[in-house]
Design a protein around this motif. Structure first.
Motif, PDB file in Angstrom:
ATOM      1  N   PHE A 141      22.412   9.949  -4.372  1.00 15.76           N
ATOM      2  CA  PHE A 141      22.959   8.841  -3.459  1.00 15.76           C
ATOM      3  C   PHE A 141      21.730   8.225  -2.420  1.00 15.76           C
ATOM      4  O   PHE A 141      20.801   8.976  -2.274  1.00 15.76           O
ATOM      5  N   VAL A 142      21.987   6.939  -2.073  1.00 17.25           N
ATOM      6  CA  VAL A 142      21.015   6.414  -1.062  1.00 17.25           C
ATOM      7  C   VAL A 142      21.778   6.035   0.145  1.00 17.25           C
ATOM      8  O   VAL A 142      23.038   5.487   0.016  1.00 17.25           O
ATOM      9  N   SER A 143      21.498   6.522   1.390  1.00 21.46           N
ATOM     10  CA  SER A 143      22.324   6.037   2.716  1.00 21.46           C
ATOM     11  C   SER A 143      21.628   5.105   3.288  1.00 21.46           C
ATOM     12  O   SER A 143      20.269   5.287   3.598  1.00 21.46           O
ATOM     13  N   TYR A 144      22.244   4.073   4.042  1.00 20.75           N
ATOM     14  CA  TYR A 144      21.734   2.997   4.792  1.00 20.75           C
ATOM     15  C   TYR A 144      22.383   3.046   6.182  1.00 20.75           C
ATOM     16  O   TYR A 144      23.699   2.865   6.240  1.00 20.75           O
ATOM     17  N   ASN A 145      21.555   2.813   7.150  1.00 19.39           N
ATOM     18  CA  ASN A 145      21.886   2.923   8.281  1.00 19.39           C
ATOM     19  C   ASN A 145      21.986   1.228   8.769  1.00 19.39           C
ATOM     20  O   ASN A 145      21.115   0.327   8.377  1.00 19.39           O
ATOM     21  N   VAL A 146      23.421   0.688   8.961  1.00 19.64           N
ATOM     22  CA  VAL A 146      23.693  -0.706   8.903  1.00 19.64           C
ATOM     23  C   VAL A 146      23.092  -1.113  10.075  1.00 19.64           C
ATOM     24  O   VAL A 146      22.509  -2.458  10.111  1.00 19.64           O
ATOM     25  N   ARG A 147      22.665  -0.450  11.380  1.00 16.60           N
ATOM     26  CA  ARG A 147      21.771  -1.133  12.318  1.00 16.60           C
ATOM     27  C   ARG A 147      20.330  -1.414  11.751  1.00 16.60           C
ATOM     28  O   ARG A 147      19.783  -2.592  12.612  1.00 16.60           O
ATOM     29  N   ASP A 148      20.036  -0.706  10.857  1.00 15.44           N
ATOM     30  CA  ASP A 148      18.716  -1.216  10.146  1.00 15.44           C
ATOM     31  C   ASP A 148      18.681  -2.836   9.593  1.00 15.44           C
ATOM     32  O   ASP A 148      17.658  -3.565   9.823  1.00 15.44           O
TER      33      ASP A 148
END
Length: 159
Positions: A141-148
């Motif tokens: 999986f790939v995780s994304y920080n929404v703040r980015d």
């Protein structure tokens, strides 16, 4: 006995949710989790009461050879992330994680390039979700920080 990781456990649930999808091209399932509790689920399909692509046997985006994330206005479906978000309150979503899985409808293969479109990213930002985790293979999986997504706003065209 090996236990599945918590992340893959939630992605497995999102993958089960996508089985309700009515898109002929790509099936997507999403769940929102906060404090280890599932807050909401969603899959892509036409708005309630309208005919689904599976009902009419065609996909407008597919006819044009373009993806639904590129031509949101042509797509009959509400995206999985949006359906998930409208099923929860903002309080439930603050600092939560959205898990997303997509498969190619004709082949049933996991879409390794799945990511939220710009419209869904805006909804995710405003909902207060802090992280998005996307399945890229059965166990990866790939995780994304929404703040980015907020700080690297690619919707403002070079400003």
């Amino acid at each position: 006995m090996d236990r599945v990781s918590k992340t893959n456990y939630y992605l497995d649930i999102a993958q089960t949710v996508l089985e309700r999808s009515t898109c002929l091209r790509g099936k997507y399932g999403a769940i929102i989790v906060k404090n280890d509790s599932i807050v909401a689920t969603g899959y892509n399909g036409a708005p309630r009461g309208r005919k689904n692509c599976t009902d009419i046997g065609e996909c407008a985006c597919g006819e044009l050879g373009k993806g639904c994330s590129v031509n949101n206005e042509l797509c009959r479906s509400v995206h999985a992330e949006a359906n998930c978000i409208i099923s929860a309150t903002r309080e439930q979503m603050l600092d939560s994680t959205l898990y997303l899985c997509g498969i190619d409808a004709p082949s049933g293969e996991i879409k390794s390039d799945t990511c939220s479109c710009q419209v869904c990213r805006r909804l995710i930002i405003n909902a207060g979700i802090s992280k998005v985790v996307v399945r890229s293979s059965p166990t990866c999986f790939v995780s994304y920080n929404v703040r980015d997504w907020v700080l690297n706003d690619d919707s403002i065209g070079g400003q």
